[in-house]
Design a protein around this motif. Structure first.
Motif, short mmCIF file in Angstrom:
data_model
loop_
_atom_site.label_atom_id
_atom_site.label_comp_id
_atom_site.label_asym_id
_atom_site.label_seq_id
_atom_site.Cartn_x
_atom_site.Cartn_y
_atom_site.Cartn_z
N LYS A 1 -4.85 0.96 9.22
CA LYS A 1 -5.47 0.75 7.90
C LYS A 1 -4.82 -0.44 7.19
N GLY B 1 -1.06 0.56 7.70
CA GLY B 1 -1.09 1.91 8.26
C GLY B 1 -0.73 1.91 9.74
N GLN C 1 0.92 10.70 11.22
CA GLN C 1 1.38 9.45 11.86
C GLN C 1 2.18 8.58 10.90
N CYS D 1 -2.11 3.78 11.61
CA CYS D 1 -3.47 3.93 12.15
C CYS D 1 -4.22 2.61 12.18
N CYS E 1 3.20 5.03 4.86
CA CYS E 1 2.87 3.68 5.31
C CYS E 1 2.82 2.78 4.07
N MET F 1 0.87 -1.18 0.00
CA MET F 1 0.00 0.00 0.00
C MET F 1 0.90 1.23 0.00
S1 SF4 Z 1 -2.11 4.69 6.58
FE1 SF4 Z 1 -3.05 5.72 8.32
S2 SF4 Z 1 -1.29 6.35 9.54
FE2 SF4 Z 1 -0.48 5.88 7.57
S3 SF4 Z 1 -0.45 7.87 6.53
FE3 SF4 Z 1 -2.36 6.81 5.98
S4 SF4 Z 1 -3.86 7.60 7.37
FE4 SF4 Z 1 -1.85 8.09 8.25
#
Ligand code: SF4
Ligand code: SF4
Length: 434
Positions: A29, A25, A14, A27, A21, A7
């Motif tokens: 994701k 993610g 973050q 986060c 990422c 991805m």
């Molecule tokens: S995957 Fe989540 S943590 Fe990473 S840049 Fe995208 S929104 Fe931010």
């Protein structure tokens, strides 16, 4: 070898390593969610293009606007982590794209009349000229108005070819023909002809130095160092055309036929039914979409070349340049090659398929009909989701599987819709004809 990332997302603070990422993610994701978010954004970009051209002619749709807001918002950080919901949103985008393509068609027809089959000569005639490329009928119409009586001829290029089919544009005698083919021949074509050039939408390329001073953009299209035309005032384009060496008379032996509107095709319905029932038309193919310079795109030329004589091809968008100079003839008055127009005319294609389904009292998936799609950019993503929204199965897609599709997404597309990558034309035709 380029490393294939699971991805890529760098939209929030973050983000991994403060750069992006690429595996999962920070986060939480998942890669499939990230890719489905990209997919939704691509479909939204496609819808926006059609919506933009409809708005140029004064047509809007608040329901589509509201969907675009919701679709964009759903991809913002920490809003939606649900892969299944992103598939639903993509299908909804497909539905909204159908609405938008129909809106644009209504705008075109109410402004310029319904297209009628029209022969278009390819090549230049003696005199100064302007080549208009892209998709904006509004820009072309304004250019034709402003060039009337000036002695400057206007030519279409790429996806403005279907403009010739609209009575309100065809009426201009100085709309003299087509120069070149699909979008990616433009560097060669624009270098060759000493014309002024107007890019009216996407599929303009960064210009070569030898024509940089005679190319202009309008609307959404912009190129660095190239004059942008505001408010459809094309005076600088016309002045430039007049200042250039005149174009020469070319043989113009190639003639392309475009402009099959819904009414024209429906007027053939009775004949089509008779021919299908008599076994004289065996199968219909919708072979269309964007053209691509990738070597795999040769497939579409070979595919149409190898089709048996008792088949009919509906086409649209610049994928048609792979075969629209072939003389496929007709089956007792029904042309074997029917050019419906621009990519947004996929909406017309959908109406024709629905009419065939009524005509034969069959579900769309039971009709003797196969979609063979080519894609290049994100409008094609919107159209693909429109066809999936309609539940159309067994479609073929090329020249490549979209890069944002991972195994999980491909499995969904194959299991639910039997979406198949193009392979060998002969073998594919055999499979399609059962
Ligand atoms: S995957 Fe989540 S943590 Fe990473 S840049 Fe995208 S929104 Fe931010
Ligand atoms: S059909 Fe697609 S590739 Fe062709 S000019 Fe239009 S947007 Fe570009």
């Amino acid at each position: 070898m380029v490393e294939k990332l699971d991805m890529f997302c760098y939209q929030c603070s973050q983000t991994a390593g403060e750069t992006g990422c690429t595996v999962r993610g920070v986060c939480g994701k998942e890669p499939t969610v990230a890719r489905l978010q990209d997919n939704l954004l691509f479909a939204i970009k496609g819808i926006s293009a059609y919506l933009y051209h409809a708005r140029e002619l004064g047509y809007t749709d608040p329901e589509v606007d509201a969907f675009l807001e919701r679709g964009f918002y759903s991809t913002l950080t920490n809003v939606n982590f649900d892969a299944a919901e992103f598939v639903n949103l993509a299908l909804e985008a497909g539905a909204m794209n159908i609405k938008t393509m129909n809106l644009l068609k209504k705008a075109h027809i109410e402004t310029y009349g319904e297209p009628v089959p029209t022969e278009v000569k390819v090549g230049s005639v003696k005199g100064p000229g302007i080549i208009a490329t892209g998709h904006s009928m509004k820009a072309l119409a304004e250019l034709l108005k402003q060039t009337e009586g000036t002695g400057v001829n206007v030519y279409t290029h790429s996806e403005l070819l279907p403009a010739h089919g609209y009575p309100g544009l065809h009426k201009y005698e100085h709309l003299v023909g087509q120069i070149g083919g699909p979008w990616f021949d433009q560097k060669k074509t624009f270098s060759k002809y000493s014309a002024a050039i107007l890019g009216t939408s996407n599929c303009v390329l960064l210009p070569l130095d030898d024509y940089k001073d005679r190319i202009f953009t309008s609307g959404v299209a912009q190129l660095p160092g190239v004059q942008h035309i505001e408010d459809y005032d094309f005076t600088p384009v016309i002045e430039k055309a007049k200042s250039l060496p005149e174009l020469e008379d070319e043989p113009r032996d190639t003639v392309l036929t475009t402009g099959f509107g819904l009414s024209t095709v429906l007027s053939l319905a009775g004949k089509i039914k008779e021919l299908v029932e008599a076994g004289k038309i065996r199968h219909f193919f919708v072979v269309g979409g964007c053209d691509s310079p990738k070597p795999q795109a040769k497939y579409y030329t070979e595919f149409v070349e190898k089709l048996p004589q008792d088949t009919v091809v509906l086409t649209l968008a610049c994928g048609k340049y792979r075969f629209n100079d072939m003389d496929l003839g007709d089956i007792e008055g029904v042309p074997r090659l029917i050019d419906l127009g621009q990519c947004n005319d996929a909406g017309v294609g959908i109406e024709i398929v629905a009419a065939l389904s009524d005509l034969f009292g069959m579900e769309i998936n039971d009709l003797p009909l196969t979609f063979v799609l080519s894609w290049m950019e994100q409008k094609a993503a919107a159209i693909l989701w429109s066809l999936l929204y309609l539940g159309i199965k067994d479609m073929y897609i090329g020249p490549i599987i979209p890069g944002w599709v991972n195994e999980d997404i491909l499995n969904v597309l194959v299991e639910n819709y039997n979406l198949t990558p193009i392979g060998n034309p002969e073998e594919d035709i055999k499979k399609m004809l059962g």
